[in-house]
Write a protein that holds these residues in place. Structure first.
Motif, PDB file in Angstrom:
ATOM      1  N   PRO A  65      -1.439  -2.546 -10.692  1.00 12.35           N
ATOM      2  CA  PRO A  65      -0.170  -2.811 -10.262  1.00 12.35           C
ATOM      3  C   PRO A  65       0.858  -3.222 -11.369  1.00 12.35           C
ATOM      4  O   PRO A  65       1.314  -2.829 -12.256  1.00 12.35           O
ATOM      5  CB  PRO A  65      -0.575  -4.264 -10.100  1.00 12.35           C
ATOM      6  N   SER A  67       4.295  -2.707  -9.356  1.00 10.10           N
ATOM      7  CA  SER A  67       5.245  -3.740  -9.252  1.00 10.10           C
ATOM      8  C   SER A  67       4.016  -4.371  -7.977  1.00 10.10           C
ATOM      9  O   SER A  67       3.149  -4.112  -7.856  1.00 10.10           O
ATOM     10  CB  SER A  67       6.139  -3.177  -8.693  1.00 10.10           C
ATOM     11  N   THR A  68       4.853  -4.974  -6.730  1.00  6.58           N
ATOM     12  CA  THR A  68       4.034  -5.701  -5.501  1.00  6.58           C
ATOM     13  C   THR A  68       4.013  -4.648  -4.624  1.00  6.58           C
ATOM     14  O   THR A  68       2.786  -4.784  -4.135  1.00  6.58           O
ATOM     15  CB  THR A  68       5.121  -6.529  -5.261  1.00  6.58           C
ATOM     16  N   ARG A  69       4.904  -3.140  -5.185  1.00  4.33           N
ATOM     17  CA  ARG A  69       4.183  -2.074  -4.375  1.00  4.33           C
ATOM     18  C   ARG A  69       3.516  -1.079  -4.508  1.00  4.33           C
ATOM     19  O   ARG A  69       3.204  -0.266  -3.814  1.00  4.33           O
ATOM     20  CB  ARG A  69       5.442  -2.236  -2.991  1.00  4.33           C
ATOM     21  N   GLU A  70       4.119  -1.276  -5.970  1.00  2.00           N
ATOM     22  CA  GLU A  70       3.614   0.487  -6.530  1.00  2.00           C
ATOM     23  C   GLU A  70       2.557   0.145  -7.483  1.00  2.00           C
ATOM     24  O   GLU A  70       2.405  -1.175  -8.598  1.00  2.00           O
ATOM     25  CB  GLU A  70       5.277   0.926  -7.429  1.00  2.00           C
ATOM     26  N   ARG A  71       1.905   1.297  -7.856  1.00  2.63           N
ATOM     27  CA  ARG A  71       1.135   1.185  -8.675  1.00  2.63           C
ATOM     28  C   ARG A  71       0.089   2.011  -8.867  1.00  2.63           C
ATOM     29  O   ARG A  71      -0.030   3.347  -8.656  1.00  2.63           O
ATOM     30  CB  ARG A  71      -0.103   0.267  -7.855  1.00  2.63           C
ATOM     31  N   THR A  87       2.263   4.931  -4.017  1.00  2.00           N
ATOM     32  CA  THR A  87       3.396   3.962  -3.891  1.00  2.00           C
ATOM     33  C   THR A  87       3.699   3.574  -1.933  1.00  2.00           C
ATOM     34  O   THR A  87       2.845   4.271  -1.429  1.00  2.00           O
ATOM     35  CB  THR A  87       5.157   4.325  -3.160  1.00  2.00           C
ATOM     36  N   PRO A  88       4.050   2.213  -1.324  1.00  2.00           N
ATOM     37  CA  PRO A  88       4.186   2.312   0.044  1.00  2.00           C
ATOM     38  C   PRO A  88       4.162   3.709   0.885  1.00  2.00           C
ATOM     39  O   PRO A  88       3.873   4.002   2.366  1.00  2.00           O
ATOM     40  CB  PRO A  88       5.340   1.553   0.374  1.00  2.00           C
ATOM     41  N   HIS A  89       5.166   4.633   0.165  1.00  2.00           N
ATOM     42  CA  HIS A  89       5.392   6.029   0.963  1.00  2.00           C
ATOM     43  C   HIS A  89       4.742   7.163   1.163  1.00  2.00           C
ATOM     44  O   HIS A  89       4.880   7.901   1.904  1.00  2.00           O
ATOM     45  CB  HIS A  89       6.640   6.138   1.092  1.00  2.00           C
TER      46      HIS A  89
END
Length: 128
Positions: A65, A67-71, A87-89
């Motif tokens: 991880p 950050s909280t949303r990227e890995r 990423t989320p997108h």
């Protein structure tokens, strides 16, 4: 003034007094209802969640991880390992690894929990 006294006397005589046994039964029933709700919600999450478990064709070797949303993820497809940015997108292909990474061994407790949650998969299987 006597009207307030009669009203307060009527209210105090109408409200039942709680017994200790009634309180214990009420608390136990509430606890059972919460536990049943947790089990039902866990069942629905397991059934509705897309299966992200490793398969023979596609395996997540490592995940870091950022950050909280990227890995960053290292996945193995057809005996080749690839580094992906997730990423989320979007999912971005970053690099093909020349020297493969070894898969991290799960602790014994995590393996037992995995077997309990998904008994159909073989968690101890090694790549050949």
């Amino acid at each position: 003034m006597s009207g307030w006294f009669l009203l307060s006397a009527a209210v105090s005589t109408v409200t039942p007094t709680a017994t200790p046994m009634g309180d214990i039964v009420s608390m136990a029933m509430s606890l059972i209802m919460v536990l049943v709700l947790i089990v039902v919600l866990a069942f629905f999450v397991k059934k509705l969640n897309p299966n992200l478990a490793n398969s023979e064709e596609f395996k997540v070797v490592r995940s870091l991880p950022l950050s909280t949303r990227e890995r960053l993820m290292v996945v193995e497809i057809d005996n080749c390992q690839h580094l992906l940015g997730v990423t989320p997108h979007s999912i971005n292909y970053l690099h093909k690894l020349e020297t493969p990474l070894t898969e991290k061994e799960l602790p014994a407790l995590a393996q037992r929990f995995g077997k309990l949650l998904n008994p159909k998969t073989n968690h101890n299987k090694k790549n050949t």
